[in-house]
Design a protein around this motif. Structure first.
Motif, PDB file in Angstrom:
ATOM      1  N   TRP A  74      -1.564 -13.963 -52.156  1.00  0.00           N
ATOM      2  CA  TRP A  74      -2.597 -13.023 -51.752  1.00  0.00           C
ATOM      3  C   TRP A  74      -3.194 -14.010 -50.722  1.00  0.00           C
ATOM      4  N   ALA A 152      -2.298 -21.966 -35.434  1.00  0.00           N
ATOM      5  CA  ALA A 152      -0.714 -21.690 -35.047  1.00  0.00           C
ATOM      6  C   ALA A 152      -0.523 -23.323 -36.521  1.00  0.00           C
ATOM      7  N   ASN A 175       6.000 -14.743 -43.199  1.00  0.00           N
ATOM      8  CA  ASN A 175       6.355 -12.846 -43.626  1.00  0.00           C
ATOM      9  C   ASN A 175       5.041 -12.614 -43.625  1.00  0.00           C
ATOM     10  N   PHE A 178       2.095 -12.854 -41.564  1.00  0.00           N
ATOM     11  CA  PHE A 178       2.416 -11.205 -40.034  1.00  0.00           C
ATOM     12  C   PHE A 178       2.653 -10.525 -40.479  1.00  0.00           C
ATOM     13  N   GLY A 179       3.091  -9.894 -41.821  1.00  0.00           N
ATOM     14  CA  GLY A 179       3.080  -8.745 -42.369  1.00  0.00           C
ATOM     15  C   GLY A 179       1.613  -8.249 -42.620  1.00  0.00           C
ATOM     16  N   LEU A 181      -1.684  -8.800 -40.701  1.00  0.00           N
ATOM     17  CA  LEU A 181      -1.375  -8.660 -39.726  1.00  0.00           C
ATOM     18  C   LEU A 181      -1.597  -7.548 -38.678  1.00  0.00           C
ATOM     19  N   GLU A 182      -2.561  -7.274 -38.208  1.00  0.00           N
ATOM     20  CA  GLU A 182      -2.068  -6.013 -37.526  1.00  0.00           C
ATOM     21  C   GLU A 182      -2.045  -6.447 -35.753  1.00  0.00           C
ATOM     22  N   PHE A 183      -2.970  -5.740 -34.697  1.00  0.00           N
ATOM     23  CA  PHE A 183      -2.341  -5.557 -33.461  1.00  0.00           C
ATOM     24  C   PHE A 183      -3.766  -5.745 -33.522  1.00  0.00           C
ATOM     25  N   ILE A 186      -4.911  -9.455 -33.534  1.00  0.00           N
ATOM     26  CA  ILE A 186      -4.844 -10.343 -32.466  1.00  0.00           C
ATOM     27  C   ILE A 186      -5.503  -9.972 -31.527  1.00  0.00           C
TER      28      ILE A 186
END
Lengths: 250, 332, 249
Positions: A74, A152, A175, A178-179, A181-183, A186
């Motif tokens: 995780w 980054a 992966n 970003f898997g 993360l959601e809008f 960000i």
């Protein structure tokens, strides 16, 4: 207490003046770019190093705890969410408050004290537009970029630790990040960064532009710029959490 | 000019800086968007549930374990139906057919809620924009755990009871233990079995008899026309087939019983009893019942056969044939 | 000395009042500046000299009174008109006020960027910059940064920056403060030279008697926020009022 309220009132008036003057021609294009370069590129090294170390340390510190729960997989999600949502923006903003905010405070303060601001006004250039509007715009636009870069770099630092300690490939790590993360993660943090940048610019310029007399005044302006900016940043961050809570069901 | 070169260099660096930031941001947005199938063409599917267990918009939709879309909308239709809208990747949507069902479950033990689409068994046509999938309420982890809890409690009670029973059996109490332990009872059963055996042998004989009969019916040319009277022939044939089946069953039953009894007889120790006990009582019981029934049926079948034969004798068409038969007998 | 009465006034100040909190800095100040003259205003530190010329150019707002510059009342002017007027008024600041983030060239180009009405669109500022620098004798310093310059050089560059707009009035705020006597003399000579070359009217604020003697056509002594005494250097010097004498000791 009264003086604080007066200060807040003056600051609001100052910010309001920015919005009145930002749309007026002529736009001080060259000075704006120069400020962008000064604030963006010149802060990158500092922001980058800090971001890298934060990513590194954060991962190293939380790894044992996650290991205890057998949840090391995780790690990327956790680091990704915390860095993108909170740590990246606020750390970058605080560093910029220290570097850029105090810089603006001292620069404008000394310009005020040595009558350079008056000289500008006399030579037909609106110093508010030339000095203040460009700086506020530059911080507002550069900070989000610094935040993205620092995010980054921090994630890369975290990946390095994961790769050394565990055995995670670059692709899998990102992966996972970003898997998770959601809008909703960000977008608010990016919007927030714009506000952070704006706050750094406004408070720094306000303190410098309304600087008191003498060298002492310049020192006070630079100092107050950092202290007030940091305070404003935390308040904004708190508000940002409340607001994004409404828009995105976090 | 010196200053001019400096600003040009600064502008270039600033440009690189800004572009690097923007590119990273766009990559980030793209990756997240991709995850949520925001780009590329999607189609909208719906499914209604009674309970969505905290499903949120943006949760993944999976088909055979593959992420193919996300939850886009959740709206309450009335107090017991919640309609969930899903955006499904167009490419994957070809493989989903109308018989597919949607179920809400968790990703892992503590993960996010997801919608699982399970392929329907009987083909159907490919789904289209706006279709509503059948929904199926899968147990959530919570429910699973509570069920598991109940099961556990039951198991505990069961084993406790079982322990009591086995203790009782070992102590030689109750009718059940008598049944298991009493040799006389086993012999009784054995006897019954023997009887059954005999009965079935008798049944076999009857059948053979019938077979012969039918064969001879077919063989006798003179009576070909008569014998081929389809109604009668079918009747006879079905009787024979039934008999055949019955006897086969009988054989199985007998074999089962035999082995069970053998086990009872030769089995020693509690464990053996335990293994056999539940099945045994039922087996013995039902087998007896079935045997009774079978025998009864056999009996009736035999009677019917006799009647049939008798009827045949009296049938005017057959009369000649039977007379012939009698004559042949007389000759001998 | 020419007869001043037939000269036309370029700046007229009447009844100027300005206070900072409880401190009344200007208390009904009157003044006229006539075309082509060098008016020296002397006063103690904090007597409101600087405040007065800042009011004159709109950097400070006065409380009451009228300021008329070249026939225009500065209270009536819009921001743009004020900017336009400012192109006619050069201001030499006390500490030179060079923009220290810019080179000398950029410092001189800076006023040109905005005052396009007077000059039209300037494609190449180089000749104008060189002309102004040559008139202060520092053409070689064009690509230096302000922190590479000495105090006297800074003052000259600041003057060049003022001259580049070819103003008809120049306001000098303490032009010799902080400079050694020799450099001060050079600056005063330069001021005289500029006045002849550019035909300007000037207001010079100073407490430097040598500077005043060298340049003044007329003097005003600013005491207690008022024009306490007025006249030529010599007449004032001969005055026996102890308050006036205090300036010449």
């Amino acid at each position: 207490m009264k003086s604080i309220l007066i200060e807040i009132g003056e600051l609001s008036y100052f910010a309001g003046r920015f919005f009145r003057e930002v749309g007026k021609r002529p736009f001080e294009y060259k000075e704006f770019l120069r400020q962008c370069y000064n604030m963006g590129n010149r802060s990158l090294l500092l922001v980058g190093i800090t971001g890298f170390i934060i990513g590194l340390v954060f991962t190293l510190q939380s790894r044992p705890t996650l290991q205890e729960f057998g949840a090391v997989s995780w790690m990327p999600s956790m680091v990704g969410i915390s860095i993108i949502r909170e740590i990246g923006p606020i750390i970058t903003a605080l560093i910029c408050a220290g570097r850029i905010g105090s810089g603006i405070g001292a620069e404008l303060g000394s310009m005020r004290v040595t009558e350079q601001i008056d000289a500008m006004e006399v030579s037909g250039t609106n110093p508010f537009k030339y000095l203040v509007v460009t700086r506020i715009l530059a911080t507002t636009l550069m900070l989000p970029i610094l935040v993205v870069l620092s995010d980054a770099i921090a994630l890369y630092g975290s990946y390095l630790v994961e790769n050394l300690k565990g055995d995670v490939s670059f692709q899998l790590y990102f992966n996972e990040v970003f898997g998770s993360l959601e809008f909703g993660d960000i977008i608010p943090s990016t919007v927030k960064s714009f506000f952070f940048g704006f706050a750094i610019g406004v408070v720094g310029c306000f303190k410098g532009y309304t600087c008191g007399k003498g060298t002492e005044g310049v020192g006070r302006a630079a100092n107050a710029a950092v202290v007030y900016t940091s305070m404003v940043l935390f308040i904004l961050d708190f508000l940002a959490v409340l607001v994004s809570d409404i828009f995105y069901d976090l | 000019m010196k200053t001019h070169d400096k600003t040009a260099g600064e502008k270039l660096k600033l440009g690189i800086f800004v572009i690097a930031g923007l590119v990273l941001f766009i990559i980030g947005v793209y990756l997240i968007g991709n995850q949520q199938s925001m780009f590329g063409s999607t189609i909208r599917l719906y499914a209604s549930f009674q309970n969505i267990n905290g499903l949120k918009t943006g949760n993944n939709v999976r088909f055979s374990g593959l992420n193919i879309g996300t939850v886009k909308s959740i709206s309450m239709l009335n107090d017991s139906i919640i309609v969930v809208g899903m955006a499904i990747d167009q490419k994957s949507s070809h493989h989903i057919h109308t018989g597919a069902t949607a179920a809400i479950s968790t990703d892992g033990l503590v993960g996010n809620m997801i919608i699982n689409i399970i392929a329907g068994k009987n083909g159907g046509t490919a789904i289209a924009e706006g279709d509503t999938l059948l929904s199926f309420r899968k147990l959530s982890t919570d429910e699973m755990l509570s069920t598991l809890n109940v099961t556990n409690e039951n198991a505990a009670m069961l084993t406790a009871d079982l322990l009591k029973i086995t203790r009782a059996i070992n102590a030689g109490e109750g009718p059940f233990s008598t049944l298991i332990k009493d040799k006389a009872a086993a012999e009784d059963i054995s006897l019954t079995l023997r009887n059954i055996h005999q009965t079935s042998a008798a049944a076999l004989r009857i059948m053979q008899h019938t077979d012969q009969l039918i064969l001879s019916l077919n063989d006798k040319n003179g009576l070909a026309g008569l014998a081929k009277d389809s109604l009668t022939a079918n009747h006879i044939r079905s009787v024979a087939v039934n008999l055949d089946k019955t006897s086969a069953h009988l054989n199985e039953v007998v074999a089962d019983l035999q082995s069970t009894i053998n086990e009872i007889r030769h089995g020693k120790g509690t464990l053996n009893y335990l293994v056999n006990d539940t099945t045994l009582a039922i087996k013995v019981d039902t087998t007896m019942g079935k045997l009774d029934l079978t025998l009864d049926q056999l009996h009736q079948a035999g009677i019917k056969l006799n009647e049939n034969l008798e009827a045949l004798k009296h049938n005017f068409l057959f009369r000649g044939y039977f007379k012939k038969l009698e004559k042949e007998k007389a000759k001998k | 000395m020419e007869d001043l009465s037939i000269k036309k006034p370029v700046i007229t100040i009447r009844n100027l009042y300005k206070r900072f909190g409880d401190n009344a800095v200007l208390n009904g100040f009157d003044m006229d500046l006539f075309e082509g003259e060098n008016l020296v205003i002397m006063g103690k530190s904090g007597s409101g000299k600087s405040v007065m010329i800042k009011c004159l150019i709109g950097l400070e707002e006065h409380d009451s009174g009228t300021i008329n510059v070249m026939g225009k009342d500065i209270d009536d002017l819009e921001a743009e008109e004020l900017d336009e007027l400012r192109t006619e008024i050069g201001f030499l600041f006390q500490g030179s006020a060079l923009y220290d983030s810019m080179s000398v060239r950029e410092n001189l180009e800076f006023p040109l960027r905005r005052h396009t009405k007077k000059f039209g669109v300037i494609k190449d500022a180089e000749p104008l910059v060189m002309e102004a620098l040559e008139s202060v004798g520092l053409a070689k310093a064009i690509d230096l940064m302000p922190d590479e310059l000495s105090g006297g050089m800074k003052r000259r560059i600041a003057l060049a920056r003022t001259l580049i707009l070819k103003p008809s009035i120049i306001l000098y705020d303490e032009p010799t403060t902080g400079l050694d006597p020799i450099t001060s003399k050079e600056i005063v000579q330069l001021m005289q030279k500029v006045q002849q070359q550019y035909k300007t009217s000037s207001i010079i604020i100073t407490h430097d008697v040598d500077c005043a003697r060298a340049i003044a056509n007329r003097m005003i002594l600013l005491i207690d926020g008022k024009n306490y005494a007025e006249g030529s250097f010599d007449t004032l010097r001969k005055n026996h009022d102890p308050k006036i004498q205090a300036f010449f000791k």
